[in-house]
Design a protein around this motif. Structure first.
Motif, short mmCIF file in Angstrom:
data_model
loop_
_atom_site.label_atom_id
_atom_site.label_comp_id
_atom_site.label_asym_id
_atom_site.label_seq_id
_atom_site.Cartn_x
_atom_site.Cartn_y
_atom_site.Cartn_z
N LEU A 1 -4.84 5.38 -0.06
CA LEU A 1 -3.83 5.30 -1.12
C LEU A 1 -4.20 4.23 -2.12
O LEU A 1 -4.15 4.44 -3.34
CB LEU A 1 -2.48 4.95 -0.51
N PHE A 2 -4.61 3.08 -1.59
CA PHE A 2 -4.97 1.95 -2.43
C PHE A 2 -6.17 2.30 -3.32
O PHE A 2 -6.17 2.03 -4.52
CB PHE A 2 -5.29 0.75 -1.53
N VAL B 1 -4.23 14.95 13.25
CA VAL B 1 -5.41 14.18 12.83
C VAL B 1 -4.99 13.01 11.95
O VAL B 1 -5.42 11.87 12.16
CB VAL B 1 -6.40 15.10 12.05
N GLU B 2 -4.11 13.27 10.99
CA GLU B 2 -3.66 12.21 10.08
C GLU B 2 -2.94 11.10 10.83
O GLU B 2 -3.08 9.92 10.49
CB GLU B 2 -2.75 12.77 8.98
N ALA B 3 -2.17 11.48 11.83
CA ALA B 3 -1.40 10.48 12.59
C ALA B 3 -2.32 9.50 13.31
O ALA B 3 -1.95 8.36 13.57
CB ALA B 3 -0.49 11.19 13.59
N GLN B 4 -3.55 9.94 13.61
CA GLN B 4 -4.49 9.06 14.32
C GLN B 4 -5.09 7.99 13.40
O GLN B 4 -5.55 6.96 13.85
CB GLN B 4 -5.64 9.89 14.88
N TYR B 5 -5.15 8.28 12.09
CA TYR B 5 -5.81 7.37 11.16
C TYR B 5 -4.82 6.81 10.14
O TYR B 5 -4.99 6.96 8.94
CB TYR B 5 -6.95 8.10 10.43
N ARG B 6 -3.80 6.12 10.63
CA ARG B 6 -2.77 5.61 9.73
C ARG B 6 -3.31 4.52 8.79
O ARG B 6 -2.99 4.45 7.63
CB ARG B 6 -1.58 5.09 10.53
N LYS B 7 -4.18 3.66 9.36
CA LYS B 7 -4.76 2.57 8.55
C LYS B 7 -5.58 3.16 7.40
O LYS B 7 -5.57 2.66 6.28
CB LYS B 7 -5.67 1.70 9.43
N HIS B 8 -6.26 4.24 7.73
CA HIS B 8 -7.11 4.91 6.74
C HIS B 8 -6.27 5.45 5.58
O HIS B 8 -6.70 5.42 4.42
CB HIS B 8 -7.86 6.04 7.44
N ILE B 9 -5.05 5.92 5.90
CA ILE B 9 -4.16 6.47 4.87
C ILE B 9 -3.82 5.39 3.85
O ILE B 9 -3.89 5.61 2.64
CB ILE B 9 -2.86 7.04 5.51
N VAL B 10 -3.48 4.20 4.34
CA VAL B 10 -3.10 3.10 3.44
C VAL B 10 -4.29 2.73 2.54
O VAL B 10 -4.15 2.59 1.32
CB VAL B 10 -2.64 1.86 4.26
N LEU B 11 -5.48 2.62 3.15
CA LEU B 11 -6.68 2.26 2.37
C LEU B 11 -6.97 3.33 1.32
O LEU B 11 -7.31 3.03 0.18
CB LEU B 11 -7.88 2.14 3.32
#
Lengths: 264, 262
Positions: free
Chosen positions: B30-31, B18-28
């Motif tokens: 984190l920010f 699931v996490e691998a699908q939303y990589r952009k979301h991870i960066v946001l």
């Protein structure tokens, strides 16, 4: 105008159906400001004044923050985002009604109800702890405060609509919403009166619209600013309203071109 | 036990996908998380412009307290918090049938199903910030204090699990109470400040009915070597009480569950 008033009335009825749920939300909105007055009282520790704020000023300030967040903080963004993401916007587009205005009018039904319900709590508090509560000193102050709340609600709606419309472009606008909330907390003066901030943050806050959401209305209530300054702030707030409205229209037109009506 | 570990490994693999699908979301994410930490630290900085200490806590100690609170919160989100918060939805949609019909403990399945792996990145950053605070404010630690603090963080996580379980189990009887989590987290937020400044009745409230004092206050006191053994035993005892009561309440609720889907 009549059709928006009908939306407003329908929402009032809906909220009154789930009274328990609404009371919990009032509790959530007000509760977040509970701890900071105690921290400030520990800091005062016998002192009577910090940069022009007495202990009574600071307690009243946080009570005002709680009331302002009930009376004039919009929640429209998350509904707009959901409508765009799940395709419910399509239904709204087929109706002869301005979508953003409808969302903000419906949202105000909640603010109107909860601020009315919360008012007795504040009055009881002011009777129980008169030494910590400053009441408005004149009728004019009350009028100007209410007017500033109106401007705050419009600005809050516009900021919400902009973030909600970002769902046309972003996969997930949750992070954008959190950023808006953080900016509001910092530059809106929810953490502390902006005059108690480090100078650099005070300077940044002057150039942003967030201070009109909570700090300026609270300053008006506490009579910390003169009448001519109040009118100056109202003028700037109007300027922000015009700018953000134009931005909303631009984003709406651009966004609709990208809209694919998912689920339709 | 091996069966449960194998199931957990499957949950981990699913969460990773699931996490691998939303990589952009991870960066946001984190920010946003960094911005949130900035907000917490800014609040403390504003307060300490006007005082050397708040309730006998120095600036460095309050920074430490807040960071530990953030880390405990992150650990709970990583392992179970969103899963427990999804219980009201599962109840109203009748989705719990799926869990009750499996030959495994249903509570384990429900509360361990999704692991928020993107919180691991945040935890790494938060531990980095913790190290920086310890170094910057020259706070010395000894091994026993560290071990004691880890033990109390374990206790606080179990208490949070128990409270959330208790609150969300109420959805078996009451509909539309998803915002009860909002009410809890309003108070939970206070745990990142020194609670000894509060009036006595609020202190008692935060140790019993609304147990937010356990999240970071006691683990930080332990880390600073300011805790007595009797307090450690008290925290351990309260952890057991909260955990057992929440499990009993869950069992009672399951008996009265009527599926909404069939």
């Amino acid at each position: 105008m009549n059709k928006y008033f009908t939306c407003f009335k329908a929402q009032i009825t809906k909220h009154l159906t789930y009274r328990g749920r609404m009371l919990i939300w009032i509790f959530v909105d007000m509760g977040q400001f509970l701890i900071l007055p105690f921290l400030w009282l520990a800091i005062y520790a016998g002192r009577t004044d910090i940069r022009g704020f007495t202990p009574a000023d600071i307690i009243t300030y946080y009570i005002l923050m709680a009331f302002i967040s009930l009376a004039s903080a919009s929640h429209a963004g998350e509904y707009i985002e959901r409508d765009i993401r799940y395709g419910d916007l399509t239904k709204a587009l087929l109706r002869p009604i301005n979508y953003a205005v409808k969302m903000c009018t419906e949202g105000y039904a909640y603010n109107f109800l909860v601020s009315l319900l919360a008012l007795p709590f504040f009055l009881i508090f002011s009777v129980l702890f008169p030494e910590y509560i400053i009441l408005p000193k004149s009728f004019l102050t009350v009028i100007l405060f209410i007017f500033s709340l109106g401007l705050a609600y419009i600005l809050s709606c516009l900021l919400h609509v902009i973030i909600g419309l970002s769902a046309f472009w972003l996969e997930q606008s949750g992070a954008a919403m959190q950023m808006r909330s953080l900016l509001e907390k910092v530059f809106g003066g929810e953490l502390a009166p902006l005059t108690l901030y480090p100078l650099v943050l005070q300077t940044i806050a002057i150039y942003l619209p967030f201070q009109y959401l909570a700090f300026i209305p609270a300053q008006i209530y506490l009579q910390k600013i003169q009448l001519h300054e109040i009118f100056y702030h109202f003028l700037i707030a109007f300027g922000w309203i015009i700018f953000l409205s134009l931005l909303c229209i631009f984003l709406w037109k651009r966004g609709l071109r990208r809209y694919e009506a998912p689920g339709a | 036990m091996k069966k449960y570990w194998n199931i957990y490994k499957v949950f981990l693999a699913n969460s990773f996908s699931v996490e691998a699908q939303y990589r952009k979301h991870i960066v946001l994410n984190l920010f946003t998380n960094l911005a949130y930490m900035g907000l917490v630290f800014l609040t403390i900085h504003i307060l300490f412009q006007y005082a050397e200490a708040i309730g006998n806590w120095t600036k460095g100690e309050v920074f430490l307290l807040s960071t530990i609170w953030i880390i405990v919160d992150e650990i709970c989100i990583l392992f179970f918090e969103p899963n427990i918060r999804s219980i009201p939805d599962k109840v109203t949609r009748g989705e719990l049938d799926l869990y009750f019909t499996k030959p495994v403990n249903s509570l384990f399945l429900i509360t361990a199903e999704k692991i928020q792996l993107n919180n691991l990145y945040k935890l790494v950053i938060q531990f980095g910030i913790l190290g920086f605070i310890l170094n910057y404010f020259q706070i010395d630690l000894d091994l026993i204090s560290i071990l004691l603090s880890i033990f109390l963080i374990g206790c606080s996580s179990i208490i949070l699990y128990s409270v959330l379980l208790f609150l969300n189990t109420l959805s078996f009887w009451f509909y539309k109470i998803d915002n009860i989590n909002g009410a809890w987290f309003t108070f939970y937020d206070f745990g990142k400040y020194p609670l000894n400044i509060l009036p006595k009745f609020m202190k008692i409230l935060f140790l019993t009915a609304i147990p937010i004092a356990y999240t970071a206050y006691f683990p930080t006191q332990a880390l600073l070597g300011k805790i007595s053994p009797s307090v450690v035993f008290f925290v351990f005892g309260m952890t057991l009480i909260f955990f057992v009561l929440s499990l009993l309440f869950w069992r009672h609720a399951v008996k009265s569950y009527t599926s909404a889907s069939s």
